[in-house]
Design a protein around this motif. Structure first.
Motif, PDB file in Angstrom:
ATOM      1  N   VAL A 227       0.849  -1.208   0.000  1.00 46.63           N
ATOM      2  CA  VAL A 227       0.000   0.000   0.000  1.00 46.63           C
ATOM      3  C   VAL A 227       0.877   1.247   0.000  1.00 46.63           C
ATOM      4  O   VAL A 227       0.699   2.164  -0.816  1.00 46.63           O
ATOM      5  CB  VAL A 227      -0.947   0.005   1.222  1.00 46.63           C
ATOM      6  CG1 VAL A 227      -1.668   1.356   1.341  1.00 46.63           C
ATOM      7  CG2 VAL A 227      -1.967  -1.126   1.129  1.00 46.63           C
ATOM      8  N   LEU A 228       1.847   1.304   0.907  1.00 50.12           N
ATOM      9  CA  LEU A 228       2.689   2.497   1.063  1.00 50.12           C
ATOM     10  C   LEU A 228       3.594   2.735  -0.142  1.00 50.12           C
ATOM     11  O   LEU A 228       3.869   3.884  -0.494  1.00 50.12           O
ATOM     12  CB  LEU A 228       3.543   2.368   2.328  1.00 50.12           C
ATOM     13  CG  LEU A 228       2.775   2.485   3.642  1.00 50.12           C
ATOM     14  CD1 LEU A 228       3.614   1.986   4.808  1.00 50.12           C
ATOM     15  CD2 LEU A 228       2.316   3.918   3.896  1.00 50.12           C
TER      16      LEU A 228
ATOM     17  N   ASP B 221      -4.800   8.056  -3.765  1.00 50.85           N
ATOM     18  CA  ASP B 221      -5.372   6.896  -3.064  1.00 50.85           C
ATOM     19  C   ASP B 221      -4.919   6.853  -1.612  1.00 50.85           C
ATOM     20  O   ASP B 221      -5.694   6.510  -0.714  1.00 50.85           O
ATOM     21  CB  ASP B 221      -5.010   5.597  -3.785  1.00 50.85           C
ATOM     22  CG  ASP B 221      -5.719   5.466  -5.120  1.00 50.85           C
ATOM     23  OD1 ASP B 221      -6.867   5.943  -5.222  1.00 50.85           O
ATOM     24  OD2 ASP B 221      -5.140   4.917  -6.064  1.00 50.85           O
ATOM     25  N   LEU B 222      -3.654   7.185  -1.371  1.00 49.94           N
ATOM     26  CA  LEU B 222      -3.167   7.274   0.013  1.00 49.94           C
ATOM     27  C   LEU B 222      -3.911   8.382   0.760  1.00 49.94           C
ATOM     28  O   LEU B 222      -4.307   8.203   1.922  1.00 49.94           O
ATOM     29  CB  LEU B 222      -1.661   7.539   0.032  1.00 49.94           C
ATOM     30  CG  LEU B 222      -0.773   6.368  -0.404  1.00 49.94           C
ATOM     31  CD1 LEU B 222       0.677   6.819  -0.525  1.00 49.94           C
ATOM     32  CD2 LEU B 222      -0.876   5.195   0.570  1.00 49.94           C
ATOM     33  N   HIS B 223      -4.107   9.504   0.107  1.00 49.45           N
ATOM     34  CA  HIS B 223      -4.870  10.613   0.692  1.00 49.45           C
ATOM     35  C   HIS B 223      -6.266  10.136   1.091  1.00 49.45           C
ATOM     36  O   HIS B 223      -6.756  10.413   2.191  1.00 49.45           O
ATOM     37  CB  HIS B 223      -4.947  11.766  -0.324  1.00 49.45           C
ATOM     38  CG  HIS B 223      -5.838  12.887   0.086  1.00 49.45           C
ATOM     39  ND1 HIS B 223      -6.517  13.673  -0.832  1.00 49.45           N
ATOM     40  CD2 HIS B 223      -6.198  13.352   1.313  1.00 49.45           C
ATOM     41  CE1 HIS B 223      -7.232  14.569  -0.178  1.00 49.45           C
ATOM     42  NE2 HIS B 223      -7.066  14.404   1.114  1.00 49.45           N
TER      43      HIS B 223
ATOM     44  N   VAL C 151      -7.436  11.068   9.503  1.00 50.30           N
ATOM     45  CA  VAL C 151      -6.236  11.872   9.737  1.00 50.30           C
ATOM     46  C   VAL C 151      -6.490  13.289   9.207  1.00 50.30           C
ATOM     47  O   VAL C 151      -6.910  13.462   8.062  1.00 50.30           O
ATOM     48  CB  VAL C 151      -5.019  11.241   9.017  1.00 50.30           C
ATOM     49  CG1 VAL C 151      -3.783  12.115   9.166  1.00 50.30           C
ATOM     50  CG2 VAL C 151      -4.753   9.831   9.552  1.00 50.30           C
ATOM     51  N   GLN C 152      -6.220  14.281  10.045  1.00 52.18           N
ATOM     52  CA  GLN C 152      -6.535  15.675   9.691  1.00 52.18           C
ATOM     53  C   GLN C 152      -5.724  16.172   8.482  1.00 52.18           C
ATOM     54  O   GLN C 152      -6.255  16.826   7.607  1.00 52.18           O
ATOM     55  CB  GLN C 152      -6.267  16.602  10.888  1.00 52.18           C
ATOM     56  CG  GLN C 152      -7.229  16.408  12.051  1.00 52.18           C
ATOM     57  CD  GLN C 152      -8.675  16.768  11.691  1.00 52.18           C
ATOM     58  OE1 GLN C 152      -8.929  17.798  11.071  1.00 52.18           O
ATOM     59  NE2 GLN C 152      -9.617  15.914  12.060  1.00 52.18           N
ATOM     60  N   ASN C 153      -4.434  15.871   8.451  1.00 52.04           N
ATOM     61  CA  ASN C 153      -3.580  16.354   7.346  1.00 52.04           C
ATOM     62  C   ASN C 153      -3.268  15.219   6.362  1.00 52.04           C
ATOM     63  O   ASN C 153      -2.128  15.021   5.951  1.00 52.04           O
ATOM     64  CB  ASN C 153      -2.292  16.975   7.896  1.00 52.04           C
ATOM     65  CG  ASN C 153      -1.489  15.994   8.750  1.00 52.04           C
ATOM     66  OD1 ASN C 153      -1.917  14.872   8.987  1.00 52.04           O
ATOM     67  ND2 ASN C 153      -0.318  16.424   9.210  1.00 52.04           N
ATOM     68  N   ALA C 154      -4.309  14.490   5.984  1.00 55.34           N
ATOM     69  CA  ALA C 154      -4.143  13.304   5.133  1.00 55.34           C
ATOM     70  C   ALA C 154      -3.457  13.624   3.808  1.00 55.34           C
ATOM     71  O   ALA C 154      -2.663  12.818   3.296  1.00 55.34           O
ATOM     72  CB  ALA C 154      -5.505  12.655   4.879  1.00 55.34           C
ATOM     73  N   ARG C 155      -3.754  14.777   3.250  1.00 55.21           N
ATOM     74  CA  ARG C 155      -3.166  15.135   1.944  1.00 55.21           C
ATOM     75  C   ARG C 155      -1.653  15.306   2.043  1.00 55.21           C
ATOM     76  O   ARG C 155      -0.894  14.754   1.237  1.00 55.21           O
ATOM     77  CB  ARG C 155      -3.806  16.415   1.406  1.00 55.21           C
ATOM     78  CG  ARG C 155      -3.381  16.753  -0.026  1.00 55.21           C
ATOM     79  CD  ARG C 155      -3.997  18.069  -0.501  1.00 55.21           C
ATOM     80  NE  ARG C 155      -5.438  18.009  -0.577  1.00 55.21           N
ATOM     81  CZ  ARG C 155      -6.127  17.480  -1.600  1.00 55.21           C
ATOM     82  NH1 ARG C 155      -5.467  16.941  -2.616  1.00 55.21           N
ATOM     83  NH2 ARG C 155      -7.430  17.472  -1.586  1.00 55.21           N
ATOM     84  N   SER C 156      -1.195  16.072   3.039  1.00 55.77           N
ATOM     85  CA  SER C 156       0.252  16.290   3.180  1.00 55.77           C
ATOM     86  C   SER C 156       0.954  15.012   3.625  1.00 55.77           C
ATOM     87  O   SER C 156       2.102  14.755   3.253  1.00 55.77           O
ATOM     88  CB  SER C 156       0.540  17.440   4.156  1.00 55.77           C
ATOM     89  OG  SER C 156       0.010  17.164   5.433  1.00 55.77           O
ATOM     90  N   LEU C 157       0.281  14.171   4.400  1.00 54.38           N
ATOM     91  CA  LEU C 157       0.844  12.881   4.806  1.00 54.38           C
ATOM     92  C   LEU C 157       1.099  12.010   3.570  1.00 54.38           C
ATOM     93  O   LEU C 157       2.173  11.414   3.432  1.00 54.38           O
ATOM     94  CB  LEU C 157      -0.110  12.175   5.770  1.00 54.38           C
ATOM     95  CG  LEU C 157       0.262  10.739   6.164  1.00 54.38           C
ATOM     96  CD1 LEU C 157       1.583  10.703   6.928  1.00 54.38           C
ATOM     97  CD2 LEU C 157      -0.851  10.103   6.989  1.00 54.38           C
ATOM     98  N   ALA C 158       0.118  11.947   2.677  1.00 61.31           N
ATOM     99  CA  ALA C 158       0.264  11.156   1.445  1.00 61.31           C
ATOM    100  C   ALA C 158       1.435  11.665   0.611  1.00 61.31           C
ATOM    101  O   ALA C 158       2.225  10.875   0.079  1.00 61.31           O
ATOM    102  CB  ALA C 158      -1.032  11.203   0.643  1.00 61.31           C
TER     103      ALA C 158
ATOM    104  N   GLN D 208      -3.993   6.362  14.209  1.00 60.32           N
ATOM    105  CA  GLN D 208      -4.906   6.645  13.093  1.00 60.32           C
ATOM    106  C   GLN D 208      -4.304   6.189  11.762  1.00 60.32           C
ATOM    107  O   GLN D 208      -5.002   5.627  10.917  1.00 60.32           O
ATOM    108  CB  GLN D 208      -5.205   8.152  13.039  1.00 60.32           C
ATOM    109  CG  GLN D 208      -6.106   8.636  14.167  1.00 60.32           C
ATOM    110  CD  GLN D 208      -6.262  10.150  14.149  1.00 60.32           C
ATOM    111  OE1 GLN D 208      -5.270  10.892  14.110  1.00 60.32           O
ATOM    112  NE2 GLN D 208      -7.490  10.620  14.185  1.00 60.32           N
ATOM    113  N   VAL D 209      -3.008   6.448  11.572  1.00 57.32           N
ATOM    114  CA  VAL D 209      -2.318   6.042  10.341  1.00 57.32           C
ATOM    115  C   VAL D 209      -2.327   4.515  10.210  1.00 57.32           C
ATOM    116  O   VAL D 209      -2.639   3.970   9.150  1.00 57.32           O
ATOM    117  CB  VAL D 209      -0.867   6.582  10.322  1.00 57.32           C
ATOM    118  CG1 VAL D 209      -0.068   5.974   9.164  1.00 57.32           C
ATOM    119  CG2 VAL D 209      -0.875   8.108  10.219  1.00 57.32           C
ATOM    120  N   PHE D 210      -2.025   3.823  11.314  1.00 55.90           N
ATOM    121  CA  PHE D 210      -1.983   2.359  11.291  1.00 55.90           C
ATOM    122  C   PHE D 210      -3.379   1.769  11.102  1.00 55.90           C
ATOM    123  O   PHE D 210      -3.535   0.764  10.417  1.00 55.90           O
ATOM    124  CB  PHE D 210      -1.329   1.827  12.578  1.00 55.90           C
ATOM    125  CG  PHE D 210       0.171   1.781  12.490  1.00 55.90           C
ATOM    126  CD1 PHE D 210       0.906   2.909  12.155  1.00 55.90           C
ATOM    127  CD2 PHE D 210       0.865   0.608  12.736  1.00 55.90           C
ATOM    128  CE1 PHE D 210       2.291   2.883  12.067  1.00 55.90           C
ATOM    129  CE2 PHE D 210       2.249   0.555  12.650  1.00 55.90           C
ATOM    130  CZ  PHE D 210       2.962   1.688  12.310  1.00 55.90           C
TER     131      PHE D 210
END
Length: 307
Positions: free
Chosen positions: A137-138, A145-147, A156-163, A200-202
């Motif tokens: 996945v990663l 898709d990760l977003h 996750v609040q900052n899902a876009r920047s995390l992706a 949350q990420v896990f």
């Protein structure tokens, strides 16, 4: 201490048993066998002609099989409920119990890659045979898709920047381990909220790897045909995504939208809700078992047709 207690302490055990309203000669299903804690308690309430069929896709659960003629363990995901009950010669049952989420054993087994506490390969497969694991996945999912999965499944609040962080980092080297992932995303983690953010990420990765929400919906839809009239559906969930699906399905017989109505305007609902509000663990249980803090138990009974 017994093996099943080491494996996983059953949450809200007595509440689940009461909710099932067990008939001694009835047929029951535990769709999340795990360490067998709930199943062992169900068997105590069954007579010699009662039956219990349990499901678990995790190979580790096979070590906990109960030696009892009234019991059988099906080594499959509960999304195949109806088909595998048929293979056992069972068309309808009197009660179904589901304790959703990851067992204590899976979190405590470092090699499974479920926990943020241990460094291990990023795996997270419940069944250990699927081609899709957390590393895949990663390292292969597109940024959008990760977003989506971090936003939807992990909230996750900052899902876009995390992706974006993950997609940038994997250009240098594949992301393989828990510790490597934590180091890569540490700039995205809000100060003082490290544990919650990592959880949350896990959670998002685990749900995606195991198709958990799709499996839950497939399973719930089958319960309508599998349960006898007045049969009990007892489901315990551990995060809002699961709980919302369970709540809506018990209330409306569907996962979104309004309740269906017949020609005369009568609501068409397969269940009577027994627990209007979710049942939560007692203060005593919370003190003894930290995992019970997020558990929500919901109970419904299949409607009895009125002539």
């Amino acid at each position: 201490m017994a093996n099943e207690e080491i494996y996983h302490v059953p949450v809200m055990l007595q509440e689940c048993i009461e909710a099932l309203d067990i008939k001694p000669e009835g047929v029951y299903v535990d769709v999340t066998f795990g360490g067998g804690g709930h199943s062992r308690e169900i068997l105590k309430h069954l007579g010699p002609k009662g039956r219990l069929i349990a499901f678990d896709q995790d190979p580790d659960a096979l070590a906990n099989v109960i030696a009892d003629d009234r019991f059988v363990l099906v080594h499959q995901n509960f999304r195949f409920l109806k088909n595998y009950l048929r293979l056992q010669g069972v068309k309808q049952v009197d009660g179904i119990l589901g304790d959703l989420g990851v067992s204590s054993h899976q979190f405590d087994d470092a090699e499974r890659g479920f926990s943020i506490r241990f460094d291990a390969d990023l795996d997270m497969r419940m069944d250990q045979v699927s081609d899709l694991d957390a590393r895949k996945v990663l390292n292969t999912y597109a940024e959008e898709d990760l977003h989506r999965i971090f936003g939807m499944y992990g909230e996750v609040q900052n899902a876009r920047s995390l992706a974006k962080t993950i997609v940038t980092a994997r250009l240098t080297a594949p992301i393989q381990t828990v510790e490597q992932l934590k180091q890569i995303i540490k700039g995205n983690v809000p100060k003082g909220k490290e544990h919650k953010y990592h959880a949350q990420v896990f959670q998002a990765l685990r749900i995606e790897v195991n198709g958990e929400l799709e499996a839950l919906q497939e399973f719930l839809l089958q319960t309508v045909g599998v349960l006898n009239p007045a049969g009990r559906l007892v489901i315990m969930s551990y995060h809002s995504l699961e709980d919302r699906l369970v709540k809506n399905f018990m209330l409306k017989g569907k996962f979104k939208g309004d309740v269906e109505k017949d020609f005369f305007g009568n609501e068409i609902k397969p269940f009577d809700v027994i627990s209007r509000k979710a049942i939560t663990a007692s203060a005593e249980e919370l003190a003894l078992n930290n995992r019970s803090r997020s558990a929500k138990l919901r109970i419904a009974a299949k409607k009895v047709a009125v002539d």
